[in-house]
Scaffold this motif. Structure first.
Motif, short mmCIF file in Angstrom:
data_model
loop_
_atom_site.label_atom_id
_atom_site.label_comp_id
_atom_site.label_asym_id
_atom_site.label_seq_id
_atom_site.Cartn_x
_atom_site.Cartn_y
_atom_site.Cartn_z
N ALA A 131 29.05 -37.53 20.19
CA ALA A 131 30.04 -36.30 20.01
C ALA A 131 30.12 -35.83 18.59
N PRO A 132 30.64 -34.77 18.37
CA PRO A 132 30.87 -34.10 16.91
C PRO A 132 31.61 -35.12 16.16
N GLY A 133 31.55 -35.33 15.20
CA GLY A 133 32.04 -36.45 14.13
C GLY A 133 33.45 -36.01 14.10
N SER A 134 34.02 -34.80 13.85
CA SER A 134 35.43 -34.42 13.95
C SER A 134 36.09 -34.69 15.06
N GLN A 135 35.53 -34.37 16.30
CA GLN A 135 36.05 -34.48 17.47
C GLN A 135 36.29 -36.00 17.93
N ARG A 136 35.15 -36.78 17.71
CA ARG A 136 35.32 -38.26 18.05
C ARG A 136 36.37 -38.88 17.15
N ASN A 181 29.10 -36.03 26.23
CA ASN A 181 28.27 -35.50 25.14
C ASN A 181 26.95 -36.08 25.56
N GLN A 182 25.95 -34.97 25.48
CA GLN A 182 24.74 -35.03 25.73
C GLN A 182 24.00 -35.20 24.63
N MET A 183 22.59 -35.78 24.55
CA MET A 183 21.58 -35.84 23.57
C MET A 183 21.14 -34.59 23.34
N ALA A 184 21.52 -33.71 22.08
CA ALA A 184 20.85 -32.46 21.82
C ALA A 184 21.13 -32.19 20.45
N LEU A 213 11.51 -36.99 16.85
CA LEU A 213 10.82 -37.04 18.12
C LEU A 213 11.58 -37.59 19.28
N PRO A 214 11.36 -37.33 20.67
CA PRO A 214 12.06 -37.84 21.77
C PRO A 214 11.95 -39.26 21.93
N MET A 215 13.29 -39.97 22.14
CA MET A 215 13.00 -41.35 22.25
C MET A 215 12.03 -41.68 23.05
#
Length: 439
Positions: free
Chosen positions: A105-110, A148-151, A171-173
């Motif tokens: 999640a975006p830091g400020s939101q989380r 919150n997805q990985m992007a 690199l993608p995990m």
């Protein structure tokens, strides 16, 4: 140093009988199997120990399809924070800090969601989400991989093209998993078998009730995507475990990240939603409050590794953490190693030559799930409750995980009632009677 050696000789002379017989062989130094560090001779009188008195987690559910697909992150975190207070009868005003890990999640939101969750759980406004020095604290984590997805958000610095290691951080995990399998010869068969073992052990643990002490049921809702109708539910078990998983079945799955690769959806960790929280305090405070000690925090180590093979992190972090605790790998009774991918899990197990009977005895992330920021708290809860069940036969445990961009982390814990200076002793052959601590 010379004076210290002489003092030890004088003490030993006082202990020897005044006789013409040679009693030299009956007086020899011995050291705890935990090493010769004085830290492991501590008793309850050593009040500065950091101890864990409670560790809980939510169930872990499949992202987008599981029981938490319509649950906000703060509604995942609040129940485990509340459980720490209610089950220990702790006054929430005494908590000095709540530290929450999260990744997507975006830091400020989380940060706002974590603060909101603390209020939902009954913490007063005086308890901050920050870091500092205090006698009671909470370490927690939460991830909603549904919400919150990985992007990557935004542009990438063009300087990146001049730094290969920096490029590898993106690199993608799954590609890093393929790199580990290729570089270290981890076969598809080994990976699929590890996944089957994880599901089998997690299913057995669930059926026998071994997760009940660590899981806090969550009352939430689930929304029908077609009608929008809401239905109240209680989620009390991990919903990604597949007891019927087989090597034959997994063998039919195609590689996801690389043509002719070996990493599949079946031998990777599950994308999950969940939360976990751990209540820590000084031993002296726990004793004063009459709280049972679930575990003692001994050491933590973070290491850096090649980002292109980030999954090898535990193979480097575990020996470093164990050494920092004054222990040897064979002294560790249980390991919780996060199964980000079967490739890296199998590699780490083989590299460290660990006994498979000591690792992830109740399954791991391939079966239970891997809500990124909550994984540390989940592993601590699972490890410490299992150590408590095993009793005096299980003194030391380790948790470890790999970290994207090329890092690894590991921590060593001691069972809460395991500080017994007469346990696990062995004879020291050398005549050097000094502890390493005094060198």
């Amino acid at each position: 140093m010379e004076k210290a050696i002489n003092r030890q000789r004088v003490l030993l002379d006082h202990l020897r009988p005044s006789s013409s017989h040679n009693f030299e062989s009956t007086l020899s130094a011995s050291a705890c199997l935990a090493g010769d560090s004085a830290a492991y001779q501590r008793t309850a009188a050593y009040g500065d120990d950091v101890v864990i008195v409670a560790a809980y987690r939510t169930p872990q559910c499949k992202s987008k399809r599981g029981g938490f697909k319509d649950t906000h992150a703060d509604d995942l975190l609040a129940p485990v924070l509340k459980a720490l207070i209610e089950k220990t009868n702790l006054d929430p005003r005494e908590v000095g800090d709540i530290v929450v890990g999260s990744v997507l999640a975006p830091g400020s939101q989380r940060a706002s969601e974590c603060r909101m969750a603390a209020f939902y759980a009954g913490f007063p406004e005086t308890v901050p989400i920050r870091t500092g020095f205090y006698e009671i604290g909470i370490g927690a984590g939460v991830e909603s991989m549904t919400m919150n997805q990985m992007a990557w958000d935004g542009d990438v610095n063009p300087k990146l093209k001049n730094f290969q290691k920096a490029q590898d951080c993106l690199l993608p995990m799954g590609i890093t998993s393929e790199n580990v399998a290729h570089r270290f010869g981890v076969t598809r068969q080994e990976q699929d078998q590890a996944a089957v073992d994880s599901h089998r052990k997690a299913a057995a643990a669930t059926a026998s009730g071994r997760f009940k002490d660590e899981i806090i049921p969550v009352t939430t809702k689930i929304v029908d995507p077609k009608t929008g109708d809401e239905k109240p539910i209680v989620v009390s078990v991990d919903d990604g475990i597949r007891p019927e998983t087989s090597v034959a079945g997994l063998g039919k799955l195609k590689a996801v990240f690389k043509k002719d690769g070996t990493t599949t959806a079946g031998n990777s960790s599950q994308i999950s939603d969940g939360a976990g929280a751990v209540l820590l305090m000084k031993r002296s405070v726990a004793v004063r409050k009459g709280l049972p000690i679930l575990g003692v925090f001994r050491t933590f180590t973070a290491v850096g590794v090649d980002p292109a093979i980030m999954g090898v992190g535990p193979a480097v972090a575990i020996p470093a953490a164990v050494k920092a605790a004054g222990l040897e790998l064979e002294d560790i009774d249980l390991f919780e190693i996060n199964e980000a991918f079967a490739s890296q899990f199998v590699y780490c197990r083989k590299k460290l030559e660990l006994d498979p009977q000591k690792i992830n005895v109740n399954g791991g992330a391939m079966a239970i799930g891997h809500p990124l920021g909550a994984t540390g708290a989940r592993c601590v809860a699972t490890l410490l409750h299992e150590m408590k069940r095993r009793g005096r036969d299980c003194r030391f445990g380790v948790i470890s995980m790999c970290i994207g961009t090329g890092m690894g982390a590991a921590a060593v814990f001691e069972r809460g009632d395991g500080s017994d200076e007469l346990l696990n002793c062995r004879k020291v052959e050398s005549n050097n009677l000094l502890s390493r601590d005094s060198r």
